[in-house]
Design an enzyme around this catalytic site. Structure first.
Site, PDB file in Angstrom:
ATOM      1  N   TRP A 110       0.818  -1.213   0.000  1.00  0.00           N
ATOM      2  CA  TRP A 110       0.000   0.000   0.000  1.00  0.00           C
ATOM      3  C   TRP A 110       0.849   1.260   0.000  1.00  0.00           C
ATOM      4  CZ3 TRP A 110      -5.487  -0.026   0.476  1.00  0.00           C
ATOM      5  CH2 TRP A 110      -6.038  -1.316   0.569  1.00  0.00           C
ATOM      6  N   ASP A 111       0.525   2.147  -0.919  1.00  0.00           N
ATOM      7  CA  ASP A 111       1.032   3.509  -0.878  1.00  0.00           C
ATOM      8  C   ASP A 111       0.387   4.198   0.328  1.00  0.00           C
ATOM      9  OD1 ASP A 111       2.176   5.991  -1.810  1.00  0.00           O
ATOM     10  OD2 ASP A 111       0.214   6.501  -2.628  1.00  0.00           O
ATOM     11  N   LEU A 112       0.998   5.272   0.798  1.00  0.00           N
ATOM     12  CA  LEU A 112       0.448   5.992   1.954  1.00  0.00           C
ATOM     13  C   LEU A 112      -0.321   7.239   1.515  1.00  0.00           C
ATOM     14  CD1 LEU A 112       0.016   6.649   4.905  1.00  0.00           C
ATOM     15  CD2 LEU A 112       2.431   7.338   5.069  1.00  0.00           C
TER      16      LEU A 112
END
Length: 224
Positions: A13-15
């Site tokens: 997951w990207d933030l």
């Protein structure tokens, strides 16, 4: 009982723009950094383009800064962002519940962000999200992983996923997430509720795109 709907086992997951909306903090920090660099941008909405890409790239690509100028601007940016801006941030509605449901369904969850690791951890802990991930992969404070591809590869290697690429996908909102995933040999799920457009996702070759958190849930879970 929650059940997986896809063949994926591992989700990176990207933030920024995927788990949380950091617009206020990032655009304010960018505005201040540009001002101290001699560039005045009155409308902070123009600076949403700073959300997602590595910071050095943004100053160079968007404003033509040299490496030295970009590095100096990054310092100005962090003087504000690392103290106040990182908390001017909002978690996307339903993300925490979705992560819990995905874990219950057997997905293994990891973070892959271009933010420096200490800052990424602070943000995730602030929103009580850190505990929901098996590993938080990020850039270093010395910026030794300057691309999303480098961060993704770091997560794959550190977490023993290098031989599980066919079962792994990157979830993110910008082209850097998709391009980085492709370079690492994994699929990508482009989310359109962040700061990338459908056109951007299409042009960079996202494996699949979803419009909102609910759609992401339907993509990944069998009972949705």
């Amino acid at each position: 009982m929650e059940r997986r709907k896809t063949e994926y086992e591992n989700l990176l997951w990207d933030l920024d723009g995927t788990l949380t909306d950091p617009a206020v903090g990032i655009t304010t920090a960018a505005q201040l950094a540009l001002r101290r660099s001699g560039v005045e941008v009155e409308d902070r909405s123009e600076l949403c383009k700073f959300i997602g890409p590595p910071l050095m790239d943004s100053f160079r690509d968007f404003y033509g800064f040299t490496d030295e100028e970009a590095a100096r601007a990054c310092g100005y940016f962090r003087e504000y962002y690392n103290v106040k801006g990182l908390f001017e941030n909002v978690m996307y509605e339903g993300i925490d519940l979705l992560l819990d449901r995905l874990a219950a369904a057997g997905y293994k969850l990891y973070v892959a962000t271009s933010k420096p690791e200490p800052i990424a951890r602070q943000v995730l802990e602030h929103f009580d999200l850190a505990r929901r991930f098996l590993f938080i992969g990020a850039d270093t404070t010395e910026h030794l992983r300057p691309t999303k591809a480098a961060v993704i590869e770091y997560v794959l290697e550190r977490c023993g996923l290098a031989d599980r690429r066919a079962r792994t996908a990157m979830v993110g909102d910008r082209k850097h997430d998709v391009i980085g995933a492709r370079a690492a040999g994994i699929d990508s799920i482009g989310v359109l509720y962040g700061y990338g457009s459908e056109e951007e996702m299409r042009e960079c070759g996202a494996t699949v795109t979803v419009r909102d958190v609910r759609s992401l849930c339907r993509l990944l879970l069998a009972d949705e």
